[in-house]
Design a protein around this motif. Sequence first.
Motif, PDB file in Angstrom:
ATOM      1  N   SER A 164       0.823  -1.204   0.000  1.00  0.00           N
ATOM      2  CA  SER A 164       0.000   0.000   0.000  1.00  0.00           C
ATOM      3  C   SER A 164       0.859   1.257   0.000  1.00  0.00           C
ATOM      4  N   LYS A 188       2.558   2.453  -3.157  1.00  0.00           N
ATOM      5  CA  LYS A 188       1.741   3.254  -4.077  1.00  0.00           C
ATOM      6  C   LYS A 188       1.915   4.752  -3.824  1.00  0.00           C
ATOM      7  N   PRO A 193      -8.129  -3.934   5.953  1.00  0.00           N
ATOM      8  CA  PRO A 193      -7.849  -3.230   4.692  1.00  0.00           C
ATOM      9  C   PRO A 193      -8.355  -1.791   4.710  1.00  0.00           C
ATOM     10  N   ASP A 194      -9.481  -1.561   5.379  1.00  0.00           N
ATOM     11  CA  ASP A 194     -10.040  -0.206   5.445  1.00  0.00           C
ATOM     12  C   ASP A 194      -9.175   0.705   6.312  1.00  0.00           C
ATOM     13  N   CYS A 246      -6.064   1.691   4.302  1.00  0.00           N
ATOM     14  CA  CYS A 246      -6.327   2.692   3.260  1.00  0.00           C
ATOM     15  C   CYS A 246      -6.839   4.011   3.833  1.00  0.00           C
ATOM     16  N   LYS A 247      -7.856   3.938   4.682  1.00  0.00           N
ATOM     17  CA  LYS A 247      -8.585   5.146   5.076  1.00  0.00           C
ATOM     18  C   LYS A 247      -7.980   5.878   6.267  1.00  0.00           C
ATOM     19  N   LEU A 282      -2.828   5.096   5.064  1.00  0.00           N
ATOM     20  CA  LEU A 282      -2.441   5.722   3.797  1.00  0.00           C
ATOM     21  C   LEU A 282      -2.921   7.161   3.718  1.00  0.00           C
ATOM     22  N   ASP A 283      -4.151   7.386   4.151  1.00  0.00           N
ATOM     23  CA  ASP A 283      -4.697   8.741   4.113  1.00  0.00           C
ATOM     24  C   ASP A 283      -3.812   9.701   4.908  1.00  0.00           C
ATOM     25  N   ILE A 321      -7.160   8.326  -2.648  1.00  0.00           N
ATOM     26  CA  ILE A 321      -6.386   7.433  -1.780  1.00  0.00           C
ATOM     27  C   ILE A 321      -6.179   6.099  -2.493  1.00  0.00           C
ATOM     28  N   GLY A 327      -6.122   2.465  -3.713  1.00  0.00           N
ATOM     29  CA  GLY A 327      -6.925   1.312  -3.323  1.00  0.00           C
ATOM     30  C   GLY A 327      -8.358   1.639  -2.975  1.00  0.00           C
ATOM     31  N   THR A 328      -8.746   2.922  -3.137  1.00  0.00           N
ATOM     32  CA  THR A 328     -10.114   3.343  -2.835  1.00  0.00           C
ATOM     33  C   THR A 328     -10.620   4.266  -3.933  1.00  0.00           C
TER      34      THR A 328
END
Length: 238
Positions: free
Chosen positions: A11, A14, A50-51, A54-55, A58-59, A203, A205-206
């Motif tokens: 992740s 990316k 996973p959320d 990403c959320k 990564l955010d 973001i 993956g989203t």
Amino acid sequence: MEDKFRMIEDSFRKLDMCLTDKQVEQFLLYYELLVKKNKVMNLTAITEFPDVVCKHFLDSGMICKVMELEGKLIDVGTGAGFPGIPLKILYPDLQVVLLDSLNKRVKFLDDVIRELGLQGIEAVHGRAEDLGKRKDYREQFNVCVSRAVAHLSSLAEYCIPFVKVGGCFVAYKSGKVEEELETADRAVCVLGGELEQKVDVVIPGTDIFRSVLRIRKVKETPGRYPRKAGVPGKEPIS
């Protein structure tokens, strides 16, 4: 566990970030502490691995799209530690202050800091309107960040007083923010800032759209700001 390890690694690639094993392990432990505490205390509505990656993780790292981080950083309204703790993991040399008005969250953050073995970071219980007046916090930071949901006019008053002249306030905003930027323009100016860059991103993956705003501190914040607790939210500068 190996699958989760690889998911975090992949992740952040990316975002062109290559994490060490230690950094990945810190993110994994942070996730475990977050979901465990969330069972007895409302920290986040996002709990699936996973959320969260990403959320939240990564955010938080999306600031890399507008600047490199160094020096002292304060995260205003940090909540469960976002974006401050992920940024400390990603940039270990940062000196970080996590500011939140709820003492229960601050105690959780203290536990996370200890369990992750983080150095050069502290969680502080208080309101931005109060600490922004104190000499040991006012205009002491290279960067102030916030993912708070407040309107930019109010958020600027909470955050810009912490920033040194020449430093930056970085706001993470959801969706398109052109109208909000327009209405907040005077507040930002009055507080000593000017919009330097707005980067619109999705973001990885989203399908979540995010605007990252970099506001440069170009002059000292007038002494009357921030106003007393509660006022910036109810009566934004206009």
